[in-house]
Motif scaffolding. Structure first.
Motif, PDB file in Angstrom:
ATOM      1  N   SER A  75       0.800  -1.229   0.000  1.00 19.94           N
ATOM      2  CA  SER A  75       0.000   0.000   0.000  1.00 19.94           C
ATOM      3  C   SER A  75       0.830   1.275   0.000  1.00 19.94           C
ATOM      4  CB  SER A  75      -0.930   0.014   1.211  1.00 19.94           C
ATOM      5  OG  SER A  75      -0.183  -0.033   2.414  1.00 19.94           O
ATOM      6  N   VAL A  76       2.155   1.162   0.025  1.00 23.29           N
ATOM      7  CA  VAL A  76       3.009   2.349   0.012  1.00 23.29           C
ATOM      8  C   VAL A  76       3.996   2.244  -1.145  1.00 23.29           C
ATOM      9  CG1 VAL A  76       2.838   2.778   2.479  1.00 23.29           C
ATOM     10  CG2 VAL A  76       4.620   1.233   1.650  1.00 23.29           C
ATOM     11  N   PRO A  77       4.482   3.401  -1.662  1.00 20.77           N
ATOM     12  CA  PRO A  77       4.042   4.770  -1.399  1.00 20.77           C
ATOM     13  C   PRO A  77       2.788   5.095  -2.197  1.00 20.77           C
ATOM     14  CG  PRO A  77       5.766   4.807  -3.016  1.00 20.77           C
ATOM     15  CD  PRO A  77       5.606   3.360  -2.614  1.00 20.77           C
ATOM     16  N   SER A  78       2.320   6.333  -2.112  1.00 23.34           N
ATOM     17  CA  SER A  78       1.076   6.688  -2.790  1.00 23.34           C
ATOM     18  C   SER A  78       1.231   6.723  -4.305  1.00 23.34           C
ATOM     19  CB  SER A  78       0.569   8.033  -2.269  1.00 23.34           C
ATOM     20  OG  SER A  78       1.562   9.030  -2.414  1.00 23.34           O
ATOM     21  N   ILE A  79       2.369   7.194  -4.794  1.00 22.93           N
ATOM     22  CA  ILE A  79       2.656   7.161  -6.235  1.00 22.93           C
ATOM     23  C   ILE A  79       4.030   6.516  -6.412  1.00 22.93           C
ATOM     24  CG2 ILE A  79       2.960   8.478  -8.347  1.00 22.93           C
ATOM     25  CD1 ILE A  79       1.090  10.536  -7.385  1.00 22.93           C
ATOM     26  N   PRO A  80       4.067   5.229  -6.677  1.00 25.57           N
ATOM     27  CA  PRO A  80       5.349   4.516  -6.730  1.00 25.57           C
ATOM     28  C   PRO A  80       6.006   4.579  -8.090  1.00 25.57           C
ATOM     29  CG  PRO A  80       3.522   2.965  -6.842  1.00 25.57           C
ATOM     30  CD  PRO A  80       2.914   4.333  -6.767  1.00 25.57           C
ATOM     31  N   MET A  81       7.331   4.702  -8.073  1.00 25.38           N
ATOM     32  CA  MET A  81       8.144   4.678  -9.287  1.00 25.38           C
ATOM     33  C   MET A  81       9.461   3.982  -8.960  1.00 25.38           C
ATOM     34  SD  MET A  81       7.730   8.640 -10.539  1.00 25.38           S
ATOM     35  CE  MET A  81       6.133   9.461 -10.492  1.00 25.38           C
ATOM     36  N   ALA A  82       9.948   3.184  -9.881  1.00 22.02           N
ATOM     37  CA  ALA A  82      11.241   2.533  -9.681  1.00 22.02           C
ATOM     38  C   ALA A  82      12.330   3.140 -10.556  1.00 22.02           C
ATOM     39  CB  ALA A  82      11.141   1.032  -9.953  1.00 22.02           C
ATOM     40  N   TRP A  83      12.012   3.501 -11.806  1.00 19.66           N
ATOM     41  CA  TRP A  83      12.993   4.100 -12.721  1.00 19.66           C
ATOM     42  C   TRP A  83      12.232   4.883 -13.775  1.00 19.66           C
ATOM     43  CZ3 TRP A  83      16.892   3.477 -16.908  1.00 19.66           C
ATOM     44  CH2 TRP A  83      18.197   3.748 -16.483  1.00 19.66           C
ATOM     45  N   PRO A  84      11.694   6.066 -13.402  1.00 17.32           N
ATOM     46  CA  PRO A  84      10.874   6.833 -14.342  1.00 17.32           C
ATOM     47  C   PRO A  84      11.724   7.550 -15.386  1.00 17.32           C
ATOM     48  CG  PRO A  84      11.086   8.036 -12.285  1.00 17.32           C
ATOM     49  CD  PRO A  84      11.769   6.709 -12.075  1.00 17.32           C
ATOM     50  N   THR A  85      11.562   7.195 -16.640  1.00 12.38           N
ATOM     51  CA  THR A  85      12.399   7.760 -17.700  1.00 12.38           C
ATOM     52  C   THR A  85      11.673   8.749 -18.589  1.00 12.38           C
ATOM     53  OG1 THR A  85      11.880   5.928 -19.186  1.00 12.38           O
ATOM     54  CG2 THR A  85      13.833   5.688 -17.793  1.00 12.38           C
ATOM     55  N   GLY A  86      10.373   8.922 -18.403  1.00 13.78           N
ATOM     56  CA  GLY A  86       9.661   9.858 -19.263  1.00 13.78           C
ATOM     57  C   GLY A  86       8.393  10.351 -18.612  1.00 13.78           C
ATOM     58  N   ALA A  87       7.988  11.563 -18.976  1.00  8.35           N
ATOM     59  CA  ALA A  87       6.748  12.140 -18.488  1.00  8.35           C
ATOM     60  C   ALA A  87       6.052  12.840 -19.641  1.00  8.35           C
ATOM     61  CB  ALA A  87       7.021  13.123 -17.355  1.00  8.35           C
ATOM     62  N   ALA A  88       4.713  12.881 -19.590  1.00 12.81           N
ATOM     63  CA  ALA A  88       3.950  13.486 -20.676  1.00 12.81           C
ATOM     64  C   ALA A  88       2.683  14.116 -20.115  1.00 12.81           C
ATOM     65  CB  ALA A  88       3.606  12.447 -21.733  1.00 12.81           C
TER      66      ALA A  88
END
Length: 877
Positions: free
Chosen positions: A832-845
């Motif tokens: 249930s954690v974290p609220s917005i999980p990321m391990a290796w974010p390589t891009g955003a849009a």
């Protein structure tokens, strides 16, 4: 098809973002709208420092004019037309974003303050996709452990997932879970108490790697799993251990033992051939078979046919166990038994509960059996033996055979023997598809039921670049039914599911996203529902290396199945849109390359129909060229003389007025990627440079990964610029503004702003490879307000900035696949954690309603919907 995966039953949880304001967000004076002589004005003030956003809205609720967005009361003055201070007056001339009279009234003006985001779910999250299977094992309870890694074209994301004896997904334990006990990951990850998040160490700038190795290496395969002894990994460079829950077993992930023999001169032996490891069931011994010396390097202490073992006591070293007399160029090395350099005279090895050792002796067409003391006990006559498993209850012997049929394809069979008595014949046989890859096998025991799990042998699929890699879609479960094997139905991923998540692009108006597999396939998803599929045209797969959505709603696509190919203009339905001036929809043929995926550096459409592309004018040398609304090259200020001698046109058949002769921005560092254009025509380029005197954020000031991986987005006017101080650079406009960088003598001519904090940009240095290995890059985005979204794989977060560089918010914390993932049939997430999980974010849009983040390591896209602390909507008189 893929559907939206909702977190926490679809409820949306507001993150505790690092917001620019501390006090409660409120309007000190609510917005008031007036209209005078065809000009609309809105006046408002906020009670404390915060960000604001102002837009003109039509009768259907769509934005027709993005008037302003930025931080009031921040470190820097807000971007125009906002002014310094908390009190604001803005005007609207009743025109849309493109300077045309707005249509679709009646209109309203919407004023928002206090931007945040909340988790809205995943797109593409698939439990049965984790890359080509590297190794496969089972524990005493029958649970299956699958270590996957390779994607197409050298893309790797080591992932260890656990399944029930029936193949139901249970959890991911590598990368580690966000809810493990603080301090339990030792050197792999560190708990940041202040930020309340894990900080995994980053060892590679090219592929996500927290555990061992660096550069593009992931040098460990799973050997065995035991509830008592944990998970054992081995590689010639070392032995590694995890506890059964994925935490680090000892003082560090790597032990002090080396899992490869040394010669008498104390150097690692030079060997060819495959490498097979197995551990004895009691966990005391590690055995090694397969390697053999080159013919001209054979020595008495490294003979062909040698099998080694070592004590797993923390101090043991590889020592000779038995030698199977072998010829270096025997029948095993000739077709149909060879396997393109991956075959040797000795292959797989297994150990039974009594300590007896079974060895695949391909040089003598048998499985040889030895006691724990090295005494030969017997053999099974069989050709092409590759891997072996022993049933701990019935003592049946399972042998996987393999013969080469072509490039990394084989004839493969599974044979069962009741014992190794002389003349023993198989009592059950299963023949696999003729085009198997390199199979991996393990035996799972759930009670008395024996199941052989075989990866890489279910259907004809390879990891040849451009074709999808093997995955759980290619794992067969064969149940031992005494005299035959029964194929056991187990869950698999949809055949069209996306496995490798490399690049992301959004259509901000349609709320659609495009995801590239990093090579030549592209998937399109509906951001609202998560439904999606690979791009196809006329019923056939449509190859696309990169793509951008124009302000005009058209697609600008670097199409084709190769790393070089055409840049063309298409409708959303992939129909050609020719330019009247040229008679073709093809803009230019782009010179690309191969590496960690295909090295496409980005396409940037402008609001006026211009297109910009970051690509190579010579191998591993990059520039940015522009093409006008007529489809013809723009005349830039840079590199005209250089391109006469070095640039080899990729469009030789084009007319003279369609030849690229100059750069709009050039040269740029090879460690660069991403091209965006704002509504005013300014260019934004991602580069591995930082402002001179830049200080890393708290917690990262001494982190070699952050300092080495992180770069900036560079803003320039439409007239362009150049990065001076790199190869082939030359000033073309000494009067243009310049910004110094953190690199000695590297100055960016034409730059008006640097926005630091985006990572990674591959190249030489910590975690990298060579200066030309620059194919792994991150992708930023720019919305129509001029705000920027910068992903960073080291901080495992995305930062939202206004156009003046003020930080609006930062969201995202470390989590593996299980964080906020709700399995089918459950009403709560595995973790249930974290609220917005990321391990290796390589891009955003950006879209109008959300920010989408491609999480390359977790193989999925995160949707974060906008929230606003306050909002007022006023009718335009």
């Amino acid at each position: 098809m893929s559907k939206f995966s909702w977190g926490l039953s679809g409820l949306m949880f507001l993150i505790l973002a690092a917001h620019c304001h501390a006090a409660e967000v409120a309007f000190k004076q609510k917005p008031e709208v007036r209209s005078t002589n065809g000009v609309v004005s809105v006046h408002f003030s906020v009670a404390s420092a915060t960000d604001v956003e102002v837009a003109a809205i039509d009768a259907t609720g769509n934005v027709v004019r993005h008037l302003a967005a930025g931080v009031l009361g921040g470190p820097a003055a807000p971007p125009t037309p906002l002014r310094a201070g908390l009190d604001q007056t803005l005007q609207w001339d009743l025109k849309d974003d493109f300077g045309k009279p707005a249509v679709g009234g009646p209109f309203t003006l919407r004023v928002r303050a206090g931007t945040g985001v909340k988790f809205a779910g995943y797109i593409g999250a698939e439990t049965y996709l984790f890359g080509q299977v590297d190794s496969i094992a089972s524990d005493e309870t029958g649970k299956l452990y699958v270590l996957g890694s390779d994607g197409p074209a050298n893309q790797k994301q080591k992932t260890l997932r656990v399944f029930s004896p029936d193949g139901k997904y249970l959890r991911t334990i590598l990368p580690f879970s966000a809810d493990v006990k603080h301090g339990s990951m030792k050197d792999v990850g560190e708990w940041d108490e202040k930020s309340q998040t894990w900080r995994p160490r980053n060892l590679s700038i090219l592929n996500p790697e927290f555990y061992a190795g660096g550069g593009d290496r992931s040098p460990y395969s799973m050997v065995s799993v035991s509830t008592k002894n944990g998970i054992l990994f081995a590689h010639p460079e070392g032995i590694y251990r995890l506890n059964i829950d994925g935490t680090v077993a000892g003082e560090s992930f790597a032990t002090k033992q080396i899992a490869f023999p040394k010669r008498t001169d104390n150097a690692l032996g030079y060997h060819l051939g495959p490498i097979f490891y197995t551990a004895s069931p009691d966990g005391k011994w590690l055995y090694l078979s397969g390697p053999f010396p080159q013919k001209d390097r054979a020595k008495p202490d490294c003979p062909p046919g040698q099998v080694w073992r070592m004590r797993l006591d923390g101090t043991g070293v590889m020592e000779p166990f038995v030698v199977l007399k072998a010829e270096l160029e025997g029948p095993w090395s000739k077709p149909p038994r060879n396997a393109y350099g991956t075959t040797g005279p000795v292959h797989g090895i297994a150990v039974d509960a009594a300590g007896n050792v079974y060895i695949a002796d391909r040089g003598h067409d048998r499985v040889a059996v030895f006691s724990e003391a090295g005494k030969e006990l017997g053999q099974i006559d069989i050709q092409g033996a590759d891997q072996i498993c022993i049933n701990p209850q019935s003592h049946a012997i399972y042998v996987l055979t393999r013969h080469t049929t072509g490039w990394i394809t084989h004839d493969t069979s599974l044979l069962k023997f009741a014992n190794y008595e002389k003349g023993a014949l198989p009592v059950a046989t299963y023949v696999f598809h003729k085009e198997t890859n390199f199979p991996k096998m393990t035996l799972s025991m759930a009670g008395a039921k024996a199941v052989l799990w075989v990866a890489g042998a279910a259907e004809p699929a390879t990891n040849i670049p451009g074709k999808r890699p093997l995955s759980a879609r290619d794992i067969l479960a064969l149940e031992d039914a005494d005299k035959e094997f029964h194929v056991k139905p187990v869950p698999h991923a949809n055949p069209d599911a996306l496995d490798t998540f490399a690049r992301i692009v959004a259509d901000p108006v349609r709320d659609e996203i495009y995801i590239s597999d990093g090579v030549n396939k592209m998937w399109r998803f509906d951001g609202r529902t998560g439904e999606g599929a690979s791009l196809s045209r006329d019923g056939k797969l449509f190859n696309a290396v990169d793509l951008a959505v124009g302000y005009d709603g058209l697609l600008y696509v670097r199409s084709g199945d190769g790393y070089s190919g055409p840049l063309e203009r298409l409708t959303r339905d992939l129909k050609p849109v020719p330019y009247p001036e040229t008679g073709t929809n093809v803009i230019y043929n782009i010179y690309g390359r191969y590496g960690i995926g295909y090295c496409e550096k980005g396409i940037g459409p402008g609001p006026d129909g211009k297109i910009y592309e970051n690509w190579m004018y010579s191998f591993a040398k990059y520039f940015v060229t522009g093409f006008g609304a007529d489809g013809k090259p723009l005349k830039g200020q840079y590199m005209a003389e250089k391109l006469k001698t070095e640039f080899k046109s990729q469009d030789k058949k084009a007319a003279a007025d369609r030849q690229v002769e100059t750069a709009v921005v050039g040269p740029v560092p090879s460690e660069s990627a991403g091209v965006r254009v704002d509504l005013q025509g300014n260019l934004y380029l991602g580069m591995r440079v930082l402002p001179k005197g830049f200080t890393a954020p708290e917690g990262f000031t001494k982190d070699p990964a952050y300092l080495g991986f992180t770069g900036s987005v560079v803003k320039m006017p439409a007239t362009g610029g150049a990065v001076l101080g790199i190869t082939d650079s030359e000033s073309a406009n000494p009067a243009a503004p310049r910004i110094e960088t953190n690199k000695p003598k590297v100055v960016i001519e034409g730059a008006t702003q640097l926005y630091p904090g985006i990572a990674p940009f591959a190249g030489a240095g910590f975690g990298g490879n060579t200066s030309c290995c620059v194919c792994r890059v991150s992708r930023f985005d720019l919305d129509r307000y001029g705000r920027l979204a910068l992903p960073n794989v080291v901080t495992t977060s995305v930062t939202l900035l206004d156009n003046a560089g003020n930080k609006i918010l930062e969201f995202g914390q470390y989590g593996n696949f299980d964080s906020q993932y709700i399995p089918t049939g459950s009403d709560k997430p595995i973790v249930s954690v974290p609220s917005i999980p990321m391990a290796w974010p390589t891009g955003a849009a950006f879209t109008e309603k959300a920010i989408y983040v491609v999480d390359t390591y977790n193989r999925r896209v995160i949707r974060a919907d906008y929230t606003h602390a306050v909002e007022e909507v006023c009718r335009v008189p």
